[in-house]
Design a protein around this motif. Structure first.
Motif, PDB file in Angstrom:
ATOM      1  N   MET A   1      45.807  39.776  47.271  1.00 27.95           N
ATOM      2  CA  MET A   1      44.467  39.187  47.153  1.00 27.95           C
ATOM      3  C   MET A   1      43.640  39.936  46.115  1.00 27.95           C
ATOM      4  O   MET A   1      43.630  41.159  46.075  1.00 27.95           O
ATOM      5  N   GLN A   2      42.954  39.160  45.249  1.00 25.73           N
ATOM      6  CA  GLN A   2      42.067  39.739  44.227  1.00 25.73           C
ATOM      7  C   GLN A   2      40.633  39.341  44.583  1.00 25.73           C
ATOM      8  O   GLN A   2      40.362  38.174  44.847  1.00 25.73           O
ATOM      9  N   GLU A   4      36.501  39.358  43.535  1.00 24.73           N
ATOM     10  CA  GLU A   4      35.528  39.554  42.457  1.00 24.73           C
ATOM     11  C   GLU A   4      34.120  39.345  43.009  1.00 24.73           C
ATOM     12  O   GLU A   4      33.935  38.521  43.896  1.00 24.73           O
ATOM     13  N   SER A  39      41.463  44.955  45.282  1.00 21.69           N
ATOM     14  CA  SER A  39      42.696  44.376  45.840  1.00 21.69           C
ATOM     15  C   SER A  39      42.967  45.020  47.200  1.00 21.69           C
ATOM     16  O   SER A  39      43.821  45.895  47.336  1.00 21.69           O
ATOM     17  N   TYR A  45      42.093  41.096  54.725  1.00 21.73           N
ATOM     18  CA  TYR A  45      42.005  39.738  54.176  1.00 21.73           C
ATOM     19  C   TYR A  45      41.026  38.842  54.949  1.00 21.73           C
ATOM     20  O   TYR A  45      40.196  38.159  54.363  1.00 21.73           O
ATOM     21  N   SER A  63      40.776  35.358  45.062  1.00 23.84           N
ATOM     22  CA  SER A  63      41.928  34.585  44.599  1.00 23.84           C
ATOM     23  C   SER A  63      43.182  35.171  45.219  1.00 23.84           C
ATOM     24  O   SER A  63      43.341  36.398  45.292  1.00 23.84           O
ATOM     25  N   GLU A  64      44.009  34.296  45.721  1.00 20.64           N
ATOM     26  CA  GLU A  64      45.205  34.718  46.445  1.00 20.64           C
ATOM     27  C   GLU A  64      46.329  34.860  45.429  1.00 20.64           C
ATOM     28  O   GLU A  64      46.872  33.878  44.955  1.00 20.64           O
ATOM     29  N   ARG A  65      46.627  36.090  45.068  1.00 21.03           N
ATOM     30  CA  ARG A  65      47.718  36.286  44.124  1.00 21.03           C
ATOM     31  C   ARG A  65      48.678  37.314  44.655  1.00 21.03           C
ATOM     32  O   ARG A  65      48.265  38.206  45.384  1.00 21.03           O
TER      33      ARG A  65
END
Ligand code: HEM
Ligand code: SF4
Lengths: 65, 400
Positions: A1-2, A4, A39, A45, A63-65
Motif C-alpha cells: 500500500m502507498q 499520499e 508504505s 491497512y 493506492s494498492e500496489r
C-alpha cells in the motif's frame, strides 16, 4: 500500500491522527497533517483506509500496489 | 426565491411521539423516495433543497461551489441574519481559512490531550458539588452546562479568577427564558471582556489561545475586536453543543443498559462508543445551511446557483446504505461508527472535534462509575429542546 497526503487540502481535523497514529501526525506549529509512513505495514491497512474515507478534506489517497 | 408554494412541504424537526432520541421518522421516507427534495422553511419562508442521504450530504458539504455566507441571496434562513467576521463558520475561503488556520494549532489532538487531566478535575469538582447538594438535581445545570464552558475558559486562557464571570455570562447566552435585551447585554459584556484580555496578552504573552489571537492582531491579520469575536464564537460553537451531547449521552445510556454494561465489561472500546453516540444522537437537528454559488448536480438533481440547501445530518447518520439495517440501533461496537458526519464534512468540519471527543470520553463513563444508580428522578420529566438548532435536554432531573 502507498499512502499520499495532499497537505494544502488538510483542514487539521485530527481524524487520521486518532485513527492511525503510527501513520499520521500533526505539525506542531499548525496541526496540519504529517505523513509518518508512506508504505505502512499490513496491520495498518484498515486504519489507513478508514482515515482516507473519513478525512473531511479528501486529502488522503491510498493506492494498492 | 419563491415562497410558500402549496406543493412544497414545510420542513419539520418535530420528533415522533415516544422517540425523543430518534430523528423524525419522516426522513426515512425522504431517504428512500426523495433523497434530495424541495422543502419550505415555514409559512412565507424561503424554500430549499433538503439533502437526506449520507453520500449526497458529503458530496454537497465538500463541494467548493457551496457557500456558508448567510448574507448571500438564497441562503436558507427564516429571518435574515448577519454575523461578525470572527464567526468564521459563516465566511467562505479565503477569509474562513485565515481565521481557522490561526486556531488549528490549539485544537491539535496532542494539545487537547493536555487538557484531559484538567477536564477530569473540573468534572470531579462539579460532581462533588452535585452529590453534596443531593437529589433531585438538574444534571444539565449542575454538570453538563458548566463543564464545557469551564474547559473553554482553560483553552482560551481566561484567568481562573474570571471563570465565574465567564460562566455566568455564557449561561445567559443560551438561556431560553431570558429576554433578547439580557442576551445582548451578556454578549456585549463577554465581547468587551475578551477584547480586554486580547490587549493584555499582547503586552504579556502566554501559551494560550488568546495570546495566539493577539499575535495576529500585532501582525495586522485582523483587529482586536475580530480576535474577541473569535473567542466568543468558540464559546458559541463549543458550549451548548457539548452540553447537549453530555446530557443526551447520559439519557441514551440510561435507555440502553445492555450497551452500558458492554462498555464496562470492556466489550466496547471507549473511543468507538463515543463515535457511536455522536452518530446516533447527531444533535445538529436543524441541519447545515448552504447556498449554491454555481450550478452543479448531486445524484440526479441539478442545483442552480442561488438555491439554498439544508443538509440533514441526523438523517445522513441513520442512512441504512452506510450503517446497515441496524442504523437506528445504538451499537457501541459498531465498526464503522466513525464514518458519521455529526461534526459536518468538508472545510468547515468541526474545529473543536478533538476537544468534544475528549470531554465526552472523560465524562460519560465516569458519570455512571460515580453514580451507578443514576436515573431520571421518579415523578419528574425530562424537557427537550425540540425547536433549537442543537437538540438536547433543557432539563434533566436526576437522582442516584
Ligand atoms: C459534541 C459537540 C459538538 C458538535 C456535535 C459540533 C458540531 C459541529 C458541526 C456540525 C459543525 C459544522 C457546521 C457547518 O459546517 O455548517 C461545527 C463547526 C464548528 N465547531 Fe463544532 N461541534 C461540537 C463541539 C465543538 C467544540 C467543543 C468547539 C470548540 C470549542 C467547536 C467549534 C467549532 C467551530 C469553530 C466550527 C466552525 C469550523 C469552521 O467553520 O471551519 N465545536 N461543529
Ligand atoms: S483527516 Fe484529513 S483533514 Fe483531518 S488531519 Fe488528517 S489529513 Fe488533515
Amino acid at each position: 500500500m502507498q499512502v499520499e497526503v495532499d497537505v494544502p487540502k488538510c483542514v487539521a481535523s485530527g481524524q487520521c491522527v486518532l485513527i492511525a497514529p503510527d501513520v499520521f501526525d500533526q505539525r506542531d506549529e499548525d496541526g496540519i497533517v504529517v505523513l509518518l509512513d508512506d508504505s505502512p505495514p499490513v496491520e495498518q491497512y484498515a486504519a489507513v483506509r478508514e482515515s482516507a474515507l473519513v478525512c473531511p478534506a479528501a486529502a488522503i489517497t491510498v493506492s494498492e500496489r | 426565491m419563491a415562497t410558500t408554494d402549496p406543493g412544497v412541504p414545510v420542513l419539520s424537526m418535530a420528533r415522533d411521539e415516544g422517540a425523543p432520541l430518534d430523528p423524525p421518522r419522516q426522513y426515512e421516507g425522504f431517504r428512500r423516495e426523495a433523497p434530495i427534495t424541495r422543502v419550505s422553511l415555514g409559512q412565507d419562508a424561503p424554500t430549499a433543497w433538503l439533502v437526506t442521504r449520507w453520500e449526497d450530504a458529503r458530496a454537497v458539504l465538500a463541494n467548493p461551489e457551496v457557500s456558508t455566507d448567510l448574507t448571500r441571496p438564497g441562503y436558507p434562513a427564516r429571518t435574515p441574519m448577519t454575523m461578525p467576521p470572527g464567526f468564521f463558520l459563516f465566511q467562505d475561503d479565503p477569509v474562513h481559512d485565515l481565521f481557522r488556520k490561526v486556531l488549528t494549532r490549539e485544537f491539535m489532538v496532542k494539545r487537547i490531550e493536555a487538557l484531559r487531566a484538567p477536564t477530569a478535575r473540573i468534572f470531579d469538582g462539579l460532581m462533588d458539588e452535585m452529590i453534596a447538594q443531593g437529589p433531585v438535581t438538574d444534571f444539565v445545570e449542575a454538570v453538563a452546562l458548566p463543564l464545557p464552558s469551564l474547559v473553554i475558559s482553560e483553552l482560551l486562557g481566561v484567568p481562573y479568577a474570571d471563570h465565574a464571570f465567564f460562566q455566568e455570562h455564557s449561561k445567559v447566552l443560551i438561556d431560553t427564558t431570558v429576554t433578547g435585551e439580557q442576551k445582548a447585554t451578556a454578549q456585549a459584556a463577554l465581547g468587551d471582556y475578551l477584547e480586554t484580555l486580547v490587549q493584555q496578552r499582547r503586552k504579556e504573552p502566554r501559551d494560550d489561545l488568546i495570546t495566539r489571537l493577539g499575535e495576529q492582531v500585532d501582525a495586522g491579520t485582523f483587529s482586536a475586536r475580530d480576535a474577541a469575536d473569535v473567542g466568543a464564537f468558540l464559546l458559541f460553537a463549543g458550549h451548548e453543543t457539548t452540553a447537549n451531547m453530555i446530557g443526551l449521552g447520559v439519557l441514551a445510556l440510561l435507555d440502553h443498559p445492555d450497551q452500558l454494561s458492554r462498555l464496562y465489561a470492556g466489550q466496547a472500546e471507549l473511543a468507538t462508543a463515543i463515535e457511536e453516540l455522536l452518530r446516533y444522537l447527531t444533535i445538529a437537528q436543524s441541519g447545515l445551511a448552504r447556498v449554491a454559488t454555481e450550478d452543479f448536480s448531486v445524484g440526479d438533481t441539478t442545483i442552480r446557483a442561488g438555491d439554498g440547501l439544508i443538509i440533514m445530518l441526523n438523517s445522513a447518520n441513520r442512512d441504512e446504505t452506510v450503517f446497515s439495517a441496524t442504523a437506528d440501533d445504538l451499537d457501541l461496537t459498531r465498526s464503522n461508527a466513525r464514518q458519521h458526519i455529526a461534526f459536518g464534512y468538508g472545510i468547515h468540519q468541526c474545529l473543536g472535534q478533538p476537544l468534544a471527543r475528549m470531554e465526552l470520553q472523560v465524562v460519560l463513563p465516569e458519570v455512571f462509575r460515580r453514580m451507578p444508580e443514576l436515573r431520571v428522578a421518579d415523578g419528574h420529566e425530562v424537557v427537550y429542546k425540540s425547536h433549537a438548532a442543537a437538540y438536547g435536554p433543557a432539563f434533566l432531573p436526576v437522582s442516584w
